[in-house]
Design a protein around this motif. Structure first.
Motif, PDB file in Angstrom:
ATOM      1  N   ILE A   1       0.840  -1.210   0.000  1.00 18.54           N
ATOM      2  CA  ILE A   1       0.000   0.000   0.000  1.00 18.54           C
ATOM      3  C   ILE A   1       0.870   1.254   0.000  1.00 18.54           C
TER       4      ILE A   1
ATOM      5  N   ASN B   1      -0.496   3.328  -3.727  1.00 21.97           N
ATOM      6  CA  ASN B   1      -1.729   3.637  -3.005  1.00 21.97           C
ATOM      7  C   ASN B   1      -2.979   3.078  -3.679  1.00 21.97           C
TER       8      ASN B   1
ATOM      9  N   PHE C   1      -4.775   0.108  -2.064  1.00 20.26           N
ATOM     10  CA  PHE C   1      -5.700   0.298  -0.946  1.00 20.26           C
ATOM     11  C   PHE C   1      -7.152   0.105  -1.384  1.00 20.26           C
ATOM     12  N   ASP C   2      -7.496   0.622  -2.568  1.00 21.73           N
ATOM     13  CA  ASP C   2      -8.871   0.504  -3.037  1.00 21.73           C
ATOM     14  C   ASP C   2      -9.298  -0.945  -3.234  1.00 21.73           C
TER      15      ASP C   2
ATOM     16  N   ALA D   1      -9.814  -2.202   0.640  1.00 20.81           N
ATOM     17  CA  ALA D   1     -10.555  -1.381   1.604  1.00 20.81           C
ATOM     18  C   ALA D   1     -11.887  -2.015   1.989  1.00 20.81           C
ATOM     19  N   SER D   2     -12.530  -2.727   1.040  1.00 19.05           N
ATOM     20  CA  SER D   2     -13.819  -3.345   1.348  1.00 19.05           C
ATOM     21  C   SER D   2     -13.656  -4.587   2.213  1.00 19.05           C
TER      22      SER D   2
ATOM     23  N   SER E   1     -10.221  -3.332   7.681  1.00 12.66           N
ATOM     24  CA  SER E   1     -10.160  -2.077   8.421  1.00 12.66           C
ATOM     25  C   SER E   1      -9.057  -2.239   9.463  1.00 12.66           C
ATOM     26  N   GLU E   2      -8.720  -1.168  10.144  1.00 14.17           N
ATOM     27  CA  GLU E   2      -7.550  -1.218  11.038  1.00 14.17           C
ATOM     28  C   GLU E   2      -7.701  -2.242  12.169  1.00 14.17           C
TER      29      GLU E   2
ATOM     30  N   TYR F   1      -1.978   1.536   9.057  1.00 10.49           N
ATOM     31  CA  TYR F   1      -3.078   1.378   8.100  1.00 10.49           C
ATOM     32  C   TYR F   1      -4.100   2.510   8.262  1.00 10.49           C
ATOM     33  N   GLU F   2      -4.381   2.878   9.509  1.00 17.15           N
ATOM     34  CA  GLU F   2      -5.361   3.937   9.774  1.00 17.15           C
ATOM     35  C   GLU F   2      -4.899   5.277   9.196  1.00 17.15           C
TER      36      GLU F   2
ATOM     37  N   ARG G   1      -4.980   5.131   5.417  1.00 16.85           N
ATOM     38  CA  ARG G   1      -6.367   5.208   4.939  1.00 16.85           C
ATOM     39  C   ARG G   1      -6.881   6.648   4.973  1.00 16.85           C
TER      40      ARG G   1
ATOM     41  N   ALA H   1      -7.934   8.696   1.625  1.00 13.15           N
ATOM     42  CA  ALA H   1      -9.317   9.164   1.511  1.00 13.15           C
ATOM     43  C   ALA H   1      -9.380  10.655   1.172  1.00 13.15           C
TER      44      ALA H   1
END
Length: 509
Positions: free
Chosen positions: A47, A51, A54-55, A58-59, A62-63, A75-76, A79, A83
Protein backbone atom coordinates in the motif's frame (compact mmCIF):
# COMPACT_ATOMS: atom_id res chain seq x y z
CA UNK A 1 8.72 -5.09 25.06
CA UNK A 2 5.32 -6.68 24.34
CA UNK A 3 4.73 -9.96 22.54
CA UNK A 4 3.53 -8.36 19.33
CA UNK A 5 6.64 -6.23 19.07
CA UNK A 6 8.84 -9.24 19.77
CA UNK A 7 7.24 -11.18 16.93
CA UNK A 8 7.63 -8.25 14.54
CA UNK A 9 11.32 -7.92 15.45
CA UNK A 10 11.94 -11.57 14.57
CA UNK A 11 11.45 -10.70 10.89
CA UNK A 12 13.52 -7.54 10.30
CA UNK A 13 14.36 -8.52 6.73
CA UNK A 14 10.64 -8.86 5.98
CA UNK A 15 11.07 -11.84 3.68
CA UNK A 16 8.04 -13.60 2.16
CA UNK A 17 7.96 -17.29 3.17
CA UNK A 18 4.90 -19.44 2.63
CA UNK A 19 2.36 -17.17 4.36
CA UNK A 20 -0.60 -19.44 3.80
CA UNK A 21 1.07 -22.19 5.81
CA UNK A 22 1.50 -19.81 8.75
CA UNK A 23 -1.96 -18.31 8.52
CA UNK A 24 -3.61 -20.71 10.93
CA UNK A 25 -1.35 -20.35 13.92
CA UNK A 26 0.79 -17.27 13.29
CA UNK A 27 4.46 -16.97 12.54
CA UNK A 28 5.56 -18.24 15.92
CA UNK A 29 4.59 -21.76 17.02
CA UNK A 30 4.28 -20.51 20.57
CA UNK A 31 1.49 -18.09 19.80
CA UNK A 32 -1.93 -18.93 21.23
CA UNK A 33 -4.01 -16.72 18.96
CA UNK A 34 -4.06 -16.93 15.14
CA UNK A 35 -2.24 -14.12 13.35
CA UNK A 36 0.32 -13.53 10.58
CA UNK A 37 2.74 -10.66 11.13
CA UNK A 38 4.52 -11.16 7.79
CA UNK A 39 1.26 -10.90 5.82
CA UNK A 40 0.48 -7.63 7.58
CA UNK A 41 3.96 -6.27 6.91
CA UNK A 42 3.99 -7.10 3.22
CA UNK A 43 0.46 -5.84 2.57
CA UNK A 44 1.25 -2.52 4.27
CA UNK A 45 4.43 -2.29 2.22
CA UNK A 46 2.43 -2.78 -0.98
CA UNK A 47 0.00 0.00 0.00
CA UNK A 48 2.82 2.41 0.85
CA UNK A 49 4.43 1.66 -2.51
CA UNK A 50 1.25 1.86 -4.57
CA UNK A 51 -1.73 3.64 -3.00
CA UNK A 52 -4.09 2.21 -5.64
CA UNK A 53 -3.80 -1.15 -3.90
CA UNK A 54 -5.70 0.30 -0.95
CA UNK A 55 -8.87 0.50 -3.04
CA UNK A 56 -8.65 -3.24 -3.71
CA UNK A 57 -8.53 -4.18 -0.04
CA UNK A 58 -10.55 -1.38 1.60
CA UNK A 59 -13.82 -3.34 1.35
CA UNK A 60 -12.17 -6.30 3.12
CA UNK A 61 -9.95 -4.73 5.76
CA UNK A 62 -10.16 -2.08 8.42
CA UNK A 63 -7.55 -1.22 11.04
CA UNK A 64 -9.12 -3.45 13.74
CA UNK A 65 -8.36 -6.53 11.62
CA UNK A 66 -4.60 -6.11 12.14
CA UNK A 67 -3.08 -8.09 15.00
CA UNK A 68 -0.12 -5.76 15.58
CA UNK A 69 -1.36 -2.41 16.95
CA UNK A 70 1.50 -0.60 15.18
CA UNK A 71 0.36 -2.04 11.85
CA UNK A 72 -3.22 -1.04 12.68
CA UNK A 73 -2.05 2.56 13.28
CA UNK A 74 -0.05 2.65 10.04
CA UNK A 75 -3.08 1.38 8.10
CA UNK A 76 -5.36 3.94 9.77
CA UNK A 77 -3.09 6.90 8.93
CA UNK A 78 -2.60 5.65 5.37
CA UNK A 79 -6.37 5.21 4.94
CA UNK A 80 -7.05 8.73 6.19
CA UNK A 81 -4.55 10.29 3.79
CA UNK A 82 -5.68 8.26 0.78
CA UNK A 83 -9.32 9.16 1.51
CA UNK A 84 -8.27 12.84 1.22
CA UNK A 85 -6.51 12.21 -2.11
CA UNK A 86 -3.11 12.63 -0.47
CA UNK A 87 -0.08 10.41 -0.88
CA UNK A 88 0.60 7.74 1.74
CA UNK A 89 4.32 6.88 1.59
CA UNK A 90 7.01 6.21 4.21
CA UNK A 91 8.05 9.88 3.88
CA UNK A 92 4.54 11.37 4.26
CA UNK A 93 3.60 9.04 7.13
CA UNK A 94 6.81 9.77 9.05
CA UNK A 95 5.51 13.07 10.50
CA UNK A 96 2.39 11.38 11.88
CA UNK A 97 4.06 8.29 13.34
CA UNK A 98 7.64 9.15 14.38
CA UNK A 99 6.55 9.79 17.99
CA UNK A 100 4.45 6.62 18.19
CA UNK A 101 6.00 4.50 21.04
CA UNK A 102 5.25 1.20 19.29
CA UNK A 103 6.95 2.32 16.08
CA UNK A 104 10.02 3.48 18.05
CA UNK A 105 10.29 -0.06 19.46
CA UNK A 106 10.48 -1.35 15.88
CA UNK A 107 13.19 1.07 14.80
CA UNK A 108 11.26 4.28 14.20
CA UNK A 109 10.54 5.72 10.73
CA UNK A 110 13.13 3.37 9.24
CA UNK A 111 10.60 0.57 9.80
CA UNK A 112 8.24 2.27 7.30
CA UNK A 113 10.99 2.16 4.68
CA UNK A 114 11.55 -1.53 5.39
CA UNK A 115 7.83 -2.15 4.92
CA UNK A 116 7.90 -0.46 1.52
CA UNK A 117 10.95 -2.51 0.57
CA UNK A 118 9.08 -5.73 1.23
CA UNK A 119 6.13 -4.88 -1.04
CA UNK A 120 4.37 -7.81 -2.64
CA UNK A 121 3.09 -7.96 -6.21
CA UNK A 122 -0.13 -5.98 -6.53
CA UNK A 123 -2.14 -8.95 -7.83
CA UNK A 124 -1.57 -10.81 -4.53
CA UNK A 125 -2.84 -7.96 -2.34
CA UNK A 126 -6.43 -9.23 -2.13
CA UNK A 127 -5.23 -12.70 -1.07
CA UNK A 128 -3.08 -11.26 1.70
CA UNK A 129 -5.96 -9.04 2.84
CA UNK A 130 -8.25 -12.06 2.98
CA UNK A 131 -5.72 -13.97 5.10
CA UNK A 132 -5.50 -11.07 7.58
CA UNK A 133 -9.30 -10.73 7.67
CA UNK A 134 -9.89 -14.46 8.23
CA UNK A 135 -7.41 -14.56 11.09
CA UNK A 136 -9.07 -11.52 12.69
CA UNK A 137 -12.45 -13.30 12.55
CA UNK A 138 -10.89 -16.32 14.25
CA UNK A 139 -9.59 -14.09 17.03
CA UNK A 140 -13.01 -12.52 17.42
CA UNK A 141 -14.57 -15.97 17.68
CA UNK A 142 -12.13 -16.85 20.44
CA UNK A 143 -12.87 -13.60 22.26
CA UNK A 144 -16.60 -14.14 21.87
CA UNK A 145 -16.31 -17.64 23.29
CA UNK A 146 -14.43 -16.32 26.32
CA UNK A 147 -17.01 -13.57 26.78
CA UNK A 148 -19.88 -16.07 26.67
CA UNK A 149 -18.07 -18.27 29.19
CA UNK A 150 -17.40 -15.33 31.54
CA UNK A 151 -21.01 -14.13 31.45
CA UNK A 152 -22.36 -17.63 32.03
CA UNK A 153 -20.02 -18.11 35.00
CA UNK A 154 -21.20 -14.83 36.56
CA UNK A 155 -24.45 -15.77 38.31
CA UNK A 156 -26.37 -12.49 38.34
CA UNK A 157 -30.12 -11.97 38.79
CA UNK A 158 -30.02 -9.10 36.29
CA UNK A 159 -28.67 -11.35 33.54
CA UNK A 160 -31.03 -14.21 32.69
CA UNK A 161 -29.57 -17.22 30.83
CA UNK A 162 -32.11 -16.86 28.03
CA UNK A 163 -31.11 -13.24 27.50
CA UNK A 164 -27.47 -14.34 27.36
CA UNK A 165 -28.35 -16.91 24.68
CA UNK A 166 -30.09 -14.25 22.59
CA UNK A 167 -27.09 -11.91 22.96
CA UNK A 168 -24.70 -14.70 21.99
CA UNK A 169 -26.78 -15.59 18.92
CA UNK A 170 -26.90 -11.96 17.85
CA UNK A 171 -23.13 -11.60 18.23
CA UNK A 172 -22.44 -14.82 16.32
CA UNK A 173 -24.81 -13.96 13.49
CA UNK A 174 -23.36 -10.45 13.25
CA UNK A 175 -19.88 -11.94 13.07
CA UNK A 176 -21.00 -14.46 10.45
CA UNK A 177 -22.58 -11.78 8.29
CA UNK A 178 -19.66 -9.33 8.64
CA UNK A 179 -18.53 -8.04 5.30
CA UNK A 180 -21.42 -9.49 3.29
CA UNK A 181 -23.27 -6.21 2.94
CA UNK A 182 -20.20 -4.25 1.87
CA UNK A 183 -20.67 -4.90 -1.82
CA UNK A 184 -20.12 -1.28 -2.86
CA UNK A 185 -20.65 -0.32 -6.46
CA UNK A 186 -21.48 -2.96 -9.02
CA UNK A 187 -21.30 -2.71 -12.77
CA UNK A 188 -24.42 -2.03 -14.80
CA UNK A 189 -23.82 -5.39 -16.51
CA UNK A 190 -24.17 -7.17 -13.17
CA UNK A 191 -27.31 -5.19 -12.30
CA UNK A 192 -28.82 -5.95 -15.71
CA UNK A 193 -28.02 -9.64 -15.28
CA UNK A 194 -29.88 -9.67 -11.98
CA UNK A 195 -32.86 -7.93 -13.54
CA UNK A 196 -32.95 -10.44 -16.42
CA UNK A 197 -32.79 -13.37 -13.98
CA UNK A 198 -35.74 -11.90 -12.05
CA UNK A 199 -37.69 -11.41 -15.27
CA UNK A 200 -36.84 -14.96 -16.36
CA UNK A 201 -38.17 -16.31 -13.05
CA UNK A 202 -41.46 -14.52 -13.71
CA UNK A 203 -41.53 -15.72 -17.32
CA UNK A 204 -40.97 -19.33 -16.27
CA UNK A 205 -44.07 -18.98 -14.12
CA UNK A 206 -46.11 -18.19 -17.25
CA UNK A 207 -45.87 -14.43 -16.87
CA UNK A 208 -46.86 -14.68 -13.24
CA UNK A 209 -44.53 -13.49 -10.55
CA UNK A 210 -41.03 -12.47 -9.69
CA UNK A 211 -41.78 -12.98 -5.99
CA UNK A 212 -43.58 -15.48 -3.76
CA UNK A 213 -47.19 -16.16 -4.69
CA UNK A 214 -49.78 -15.15 -2.10
CA UNK A 215 -52.15 -17.82 -3.43
CA UNK A 216 -54.61 -15.07 -4.46
CA UNK A 217 -54.54 -14.56 -8.23
CA UNK A 218 -55.75 -10.95 -8.40
CA UNK A 219 -53.52 -9.84 -5.54
CA UNK A 220 -50.53 -11.51 -7.19
CA UNK A 221 -51.26 -9.71 -10.45
CA UNK A 222 -51.25 -6.37 -8.65
CA UNK A 223 -48.17 -7.00 -6.51
CA UNK A 224 -46.20 -9.40 -8.68
CA UNK A 225 -45.93 -11.60 -5.59
CA UNK A 226 -44.05 -10.90 -2.37
CA UNK A 227 -40.55 -9.67 -3.22
CA UNK A 228 -37.38 -10.39 -1.20
CA UNK A 229 -36.12 -7.51 0.98
CA UNK A 230 -39.54 -5.79 0.89
CA UNK A 231 -41.45 -4.61 3.96
CA UNK A 232 -45.20 -4.92 3.37
CA UNK A 233 -47.67 -3.35 5.78
CA UNK A 234 -51.13 -4.92 5.99
CA UNK A 235 -53.34 -2.51 7.94
CA UNK A 236 -56.97 -2.37 8.97
CA UNK A 237 -59.42 -1.59 11.74
CA UNK A 238 -60.39 -4.38 14.18
CA UNK A 239 -62.68 -7.09 12.68
CA UNK A 240 -61.67 -6.26 9.11
CA UNK A 241 -59.86 -9.60 8.82
CA UNK A 242 -56.21 -8.58 8.53
CA UNK A 243 -55.03 -11.50 10.71
CA UNK A 244 -57.18 -13.87 8.66
CA UNK A 245 -55.71 -12.57 5.40
CA UNK A 246 -52.16 -12.83 6.76
CA UNK A 247 -52.84 -16.40 7.91
CA UNK A 248 -54.30 -17.30 4.51
CA UNK A 249 -51.27 -15.93 2.63
CA UNK A 250 -48.77 -17.53 5.05
CA UNK A 251 -50.57 -20.87 4.77
CA UNK A 252 -50.72 -20.67 0.96
CA UNK A 253 -46.95 -20.05 0.79
CA UNK A 254 -46.11 -22.88 3.19
CA UNK A 255 -48.52 -25.34 1.56
CA UNK A 256 -46.99 -24.68 -1.89
CA UNK A 257 -43.43 -25.28 -0.63
CA UNK A 258 -41.27 -27.37 -2.92
CA UNK A 259 -37.52 -27.70 -2.54
CA UNK A 260 -35.12 -28.13 -5.43
CA UNK A 261 -32.34 -26.59 -7.48
CA UNK A 262 -32.79 -22.90 -8.23
CA UNK A 263 -31.76 -21.26 -11.51
CA UNK A 264 -28.65 -19.83 -9.79
CA UNK A 265 -27.50 -23.38 -8.96
CA UNK A 266 -28.24 -23.17 -5.23
CA UNK A 267 -30.62 -25.52 -3.46
CA UNK A 268 -33.71 -23.94 -1.92
CA UNK A 269 -37.40 -23.26 -2.38
CA UNK A 270 -38.44 -23.48 -6.04
CA UNK A 271 -42.09 -22.94 -5.17
CA UNK A 272 -43.71 -21.56 -2.04
CA UNK A 273 -41.40 -21.26 0.92
CA UNK A 274 -40.64 -21.69 4.61
CA UNK A 275 -42.73 -19.24 6.63
CA UNK A 276 -42.16 -17.70 10.05
CA UNK A 277 -45.17 -16.19 11.83
CA UNK A 278 -44.78 -14.02 14.93
CA UNK A 279 -48.18 -13.91 16.62
CA UNK A 280 -47.96 -11.39 19.43
CA UNK A 281 -51.75 -11.24 19.93
CA UNK A 282 -53.10 -14.76 19.40
CA UNK A 283 -51.72 -18.08 20.64
CA UNK A 284 -50.23 -20.65 18.31
CA UNK A 285 -53.22 -22.93 18.98
CA UNK A 286 -55.68 -20.21 17.94
CA UNK A 287 -53.80 -19.61 14.71
CA UNK A 288 -53.63 -23.34 14.01
CA UNK A 289 -57.39 -23.58 14.62
CA UNK A 290 -58.02 -20.89 12.01
CA UNK A 291 -55.89 -22.68 9.44
CA UNK A 292 -57.50 -26.05 10.16
CA UNK A 293 -60.97 -24.52 9.95
CA UNK A 294 -60.13 -23.19 6.51
CA UNK A 295 -58.55 -26.45 5.32
CA UNK A 296 -61.32 -28.72 6.64
CA UNK A 297 -64.21 -26.34 5.78
CA UNK A 298 -65.56 -26.57 9.33
CA UNK A 299 -66.56 -23.31 11.08
CA UNK A 300 -64.07 -22.52 13.85
CA UNK A 301 -66.87 -21.73 16.34
CA UNK A 302 -68.19 -25.30 15.92
CA UNK A 303 -64.72 -26.67 16.59
CA UNK A 304 -64.34 -24.53 19.74
CA UNK A 305 -67.74 -25.62 21.07
CA UNK A 306 -67.18 -29.26 20.18
CA UNK A 307 -70.31 -29.38 18.03
CA UNK A 308 -68.76 -31.31 15.17
CA UNK A 309 -70.37 -34.41 13.75
CA UNK A 310 -68.31 -37.57 13.53
CA UNK A 311 -67.78 -37.00 9.81
CA UNK A 312 -66.66 -33.41 10.44
CA UNK A 313 -64.26 -34.54 13.16
CA UNK A 314 -62.69 -37.12 10.82
CA UNK A 315 -62.34 -34.40 8.21
CA UNK A 316 -60.75 -32.10 10.80
CA UNK A 317 -58.20 -34.76 11.85
CA UNK A 318 -57.47 -35.61 8.22
CA UNK A 319 -56.75 -31.94 7.48
CA UNK A 320 -54.43 -31.78 10.50
CA UNK A 321 -52.43 -34.77 9.21
CA UNK A 322 -52.12 -33.24 5.75
CA UNK A 323 -50.90 -29.93 7.13
CA UNK A 324 -48.50 -31.15 9.80
CA UNK A 325 -45.64 -31.26 7.28
CA UNK A 326 -46.15 -27.63 6.17
CA UNK A 327 -43.03 -25.54 6.89
CA UNK A 328 -44.97 -22.93 8.89
CA UNK A 329 -43.33 -21.95 12.19
CA UNK A 330 -45.27 -19.95 14.77
CA UNK A 331 -43.81 -17.92 17.65
CA UNK A 332 -46.51 -16.64 19.99
CA UNK A 333 -44.26 -14.93 22.56
CA UNK A 334 -46.00 -11.76 23.76
CA UNK A 335 -44.37 -8.30 23.81
CA UNK A 336 -41.27 -9.41 21.94
CA UNK A 337 -38.51 -6.76 21.58
CA UNK A 338 -37.46 -6.04 17.99
CA UNK A 339 -33.91 -7.21 18.76
CA UNK A 340 -35.12 -10.63 19.91
CA UNK A 341 -37.55 -10.85 17.00
CA UNK A 342 -34.63 -10.33 14.62
CA UNK A 343 -32.48 -12.87 16.48
CA UNK A 344 -35.22 -15.52 16.31
CA UNK A 345 -35.78 -14.87 12.61
CA UNK A 346 -32.05 -15.32 11.98
CA UNK A 347 -32.07 -18.55 13.99
CA UNK A 348 -35.03 -19.91 11.99
CA UNK A 349 -33.30 -19.08 8.70
CA UNK A 350 -30.14 -20.77 9.88
CA UNK A 351 -31.84 -23.95 11.14
CA UNK A 352 -34.81 -24.50 8.81
CA UNK A 353 -34.55 -21.81 6.14
CA UNK A 354 -36.84 -18.80 5.89
CA UNK A 355 -38.54 -17.41 2.78
CA UNK A 356 -41.22 -15.11 4.27
CA UNK A 357 -41.87 -13.56 7.68
CA UNK A 358 -45.18 -12.36 9.14
CA UNK A 359 -45.59 -10.16 12.24
CA UNK A 360 -49.02 -9.81 13.89
CA UNK A 361 -48.97 -7.06 14.77
CA UNK A 362 -46.53 -4.16 14.60
CA UNK A 363 -47.80 -2.12 17.56
CA UNK A 364 -47.30 -5.09 19.91
CA UNK A 365 -43.58 -5.34 19.16
CA UNK A 366 -41.42 -3.62 21.76
CA UNK A 367 -38.46 -1.36 20.91
CA UNK A 368 -35.01 -2.57 21.92
CA UNK A 369 -34.72 0.40 24.29
CA UNK A 370 -37.35 2.71 25.72
CA UNK A 371 -37.76 5.95 23.78
CA UNK A 372 -39.01 9.39 24.78
CA UNK A 373 -42.12 9.05 22.59
CA UNK A 374 -44.27 6.35 21.05
CA UNK A 375 -43.61 7.81 17.60
CA UNK A 376 -39.86 7.17 18.00
CA UNK A 377 -40.53 3.66 19.30
CA UNK A 378 -42.66 2.74 16.28
CA UNK A 379 -40.02 4.26 14.00
CA UNK A 380 -37.37 1.99 15.53
CA UNK A 381 -39.64 -1.04 15.07
CA UNK A 382 -40.43 -0.34 11.39
CA UNK A 383 -36.78 0.37 10.63
CA UNK A 384 -35.88 -2.87 12.40
CA UNK A 385 -38.39 -4.86 10.34
CA UNK A 386 -37.09 -3.33 7.11
CA UNK A 387 -33.54 -4.19 8.20
CA UNK A 388 -34.60 -7.82 8.78
CA UNK A 389 -36.13 -7.96 5.27
CA UNK A 390 -32.90 -6.70 3.68
CA UNK A 391 -30.53 -8.68 5.88
CA UNK A 392 -32.31 -12.03 5.40
CA UNK A 393 -33.38 -11.19 1.83
CA UNK A 394 -37.01 -12.13 2.44
CA UNK A 395 -40.37 -10.34 2.32
CA UNK A 396 -41.60 -9.23 5.74
CA UNK A 397 -45.35 -8.72 6.12
CA UNK A 398 -46.23 -6.70 9.22
CA UNK A 399 -49.82 -6.11 10.32
CA UNK A 400 -50.77 -2.71 11.69
CA UNK A 401 -53.71 -1.12 13.45
CA UNK A 402 -55.38 2.01 12.09
CA UNK A 403 -56.33 5.06 14.16
CA UNK A 404 -59.90 5.63 15.30
CA UNK A 405 -60.33 8.61 13.02
CA UNK A 406 -61.58 6.15 10.38
CA UNK A 407 -64.75 5.65 12.44
CA UNK A 408 -65.44 9.39 12.55
CA UNK A 409 -65.70 9.72 8.77
CA UNK A 410 -68.73 9.03 6.62
CA UNK A 411 -66.45 7.25 4.18
CA UNK A 412 -64.88 4.45 6.20
CA UNK A 413 -62.39 3.48 3.52
CA UNK A 414 -58.89 3.73 5.08
CA UNK A 415 -56.16 6.09 3.89
CA UNK A 416 -52.39 6.30 4.40
CA UNK A 417 -52.91 9.09 6.94
CA UNK A 418 -54.84 6.61 9.12
CA UNK A 419 -51.75 4.55 9.89
CA UNK A 420 -51.49 4.62 13.64
CA UNK A 421 -48.82 6.40 15.69
CA UNK A 422 -46.11 7.07 13.15
CA UNK A 423 -45.55 8.31 9.64
CA UNK A 424 -42.43 6.11 9.54
CA UNK A 425 -44.68 3.13 8.82
CA UNK A 426 -45.62 4.67 5.48
CA UNK A 427 -42.06 5.90 4.91
CA UNK A 428 -40.23 2.61 5.60
CA UNK A 429 -42.73 0.30 3.88
CA UNK A 430 -42.34 -0.77 0.26
CA UNK A 431 -46.03 -1.71 0.08
CA UNK A 432 -48.94 -0.52 2.22
CA UNK A 433 -52.22 -2.45 1.96
CA UNK A 434 -55.53 -1.98 3.74
CA UNK A 435 -58.19 -4.61 4.38
CA UNK A 436 -61.66 -3.14 4.06
CA UNK A 437 -65.06 -4.86 4.35
CA UNK A 438 -67.96 -2.53 3.63
CA UNK A 439 -70.30 -5.31 4.78
CA UNK A 440 -69.05 -4.88 8.37
CA UNK A 441 -70.12 -1.23 8.50
CA UNK A 442 -73.35 -1.69 6.54
CA UNK A 443 -74.43 -4.44 8.91
CA UNK A 444 -74.32 -1.95 11.78
CA UNK A 445 -76.61 0.44 9.90
CA UNK A 446 -79.57 -1.89 10.06
CA UNK A 447 -82.79 0.20 10.29
CA UNK A 448 -85.72 -0.47 12.62
CA UNK A 449 -87.93 -3.41 11.66
CA UNK A 450 -91.02 -1.24 11.26
CA UNK A 451 -89.35 0.93 8.62
CA UNK A 452 -90.12 -1.41 5.73
CA UNK A 453 -88.80 0.79 2.92
CA UNK A 454 -85.48 1.44 4.63
CA UNK A 455 -85.24 -2.24 5.58
CA UNK A 456 -85.74 -3.31 1.94
CA UNK A 457 -83.03 -0.91 0.76
CA UNK A 458 -80.67 -2.08 3.49
CA UNK A 459 -81.25 -5.75 2.65
CA UNK A 460 -80.51 -5.10 -1.04
CA UNK A 461 -77.27 -3.31 -0.14
CA UNK A 462 -76.28 -6.09 2.27
CA UNK A 463 -76.90 -8.70 -0.40
CA UNK A 464 -74.62 -6.82 -2.81
CA UNK A 465 -71.87 -6.58 -0.18
CA UNK A 466 -72.22 -10.04 1.39
CA UNK A 467 -69.05 -12.10 1.40
CA UNK A 468 -66.95 -9.41 -0.29
CA UNK A 469 -63.82 -7.57 0.80
CA UNK A 470 -61.27 -5.21 -0.72
CA UNK A 471 -57.51 -5.11 -0.34
CA UNK A 472 -56.65 -1.49 -1.05
CA UNK A 473 -53.05 -0.94 -2.13
CA UNK A 474 -52.26 2.59 -0.96
CA UNK A 475 -48.53 2.51 -1.72
CA UNK A 476 -46.34 0.31 -3.87
CA UNK A 477 -42.78 1.12 -4.88
CA UNK A 478 -42.70 -1.51 -7.61
CA UNK A 479 -46.10 -1.11 -9.23
CA UNK A 480 -49.53 0.47 -9.34
CA UNK A 481 -51.89 1.23 -6.50
CA UNK A 482 -55.58 0.36 -6.51
CA UNK A 483 -58.18 -2.01 -5.10
CA UNK A 484 -58.21 -5.81 -5.31
CA UNK A 485 -61.67 -7.37 -4.71
CA UNK A 486 -61.66 -10.63 -2.74
CA UNK A 487 -64.26 -13.07 -1.43
CA UNK A 488 -64.46 -13.51 2.35
CA UNK A 489 -66.06 -16.46 4.15
CA UNK A 490 -66.45 -15.31 7.74
CA UNK A 491 -67.32 -18.73 9.17
CA UNK A 492 -64.01 -20.14 7.92
CA UNK A 493 -62.06 -16.83 8.22
CA UNK A 494 -60.96 -17.40 4.64
CA UNK A 495 -60.13 -14.96 1.86
CA UNK A 496 -60.19 -16.21 -1.72
CA UNK A 497 -60.35 -14.90 -5.28
CA UNK A 498 -63.65 -13.21 -6.12
CA UNK A 499 -65.15 -14.48 -9.34
CA UNK A 500 -66.88 -11.60 -11.09
CA UNK A 501 -70.06 -12.24 -13.17
CA UNK A 502 -68.13 -11.86 -16.44
CA UNK A 503 -65.53 -14.38 -15.23
CA UNK A 504 -67.94 -17.28 -14.76
CA UNK A 505 -66.34 -20.43 -16.14
CA UNK A 506 -62.91 -18.74 -16.48
CA UNK A 507 -59.86 -20.65 -15.26
CA UNK A 508 -58.47 -18.48 -12.41
CA UNK A 509 -55.34 -20.49 -11.64
Amino acid sequence: MNEVTAVARTAPDLTAPDLAAKAETGSDAGQTVPHNIEAEQQLLGAILTNNDIFDRVASILSEEHFYDPVHAKIYEVARTRIARNLQATPVTLKAFLEDHPGLRELGGPAYLAKLAGSAIASFAAADYAQIIYDLAIRRELMALGKDIEAKAANVDMASEPREQIVEAEQALYKLGEAGKANTGFQSFLKAVTGAVESANAAFQRDGGLAGLSTGLVDLDRKLGGLHPSDLLILAGRPSMGKTSLACNIAFNIARAYRRGLRPDGREGAVNGGVVGFFSLEMSAEQLALRLLSEASRIPSNKVRRGEMTEEEFRRFVSAAKELEACPLFIDDTAALPISQLAARARRLKRTHGLDALFVDYLQLVRPATAKDSRVNEVSEITQGLKAIAKELDIPVVALSQLSRQVENRDDKRPQLSDLRESGSIEQDADVVMFVYRAEYYKEREKPADHNLEAMATWQAEMEALYGKADVMIGKQRHGPIGDVPLAFEAEFTKFSDLVQPWQQGENRT
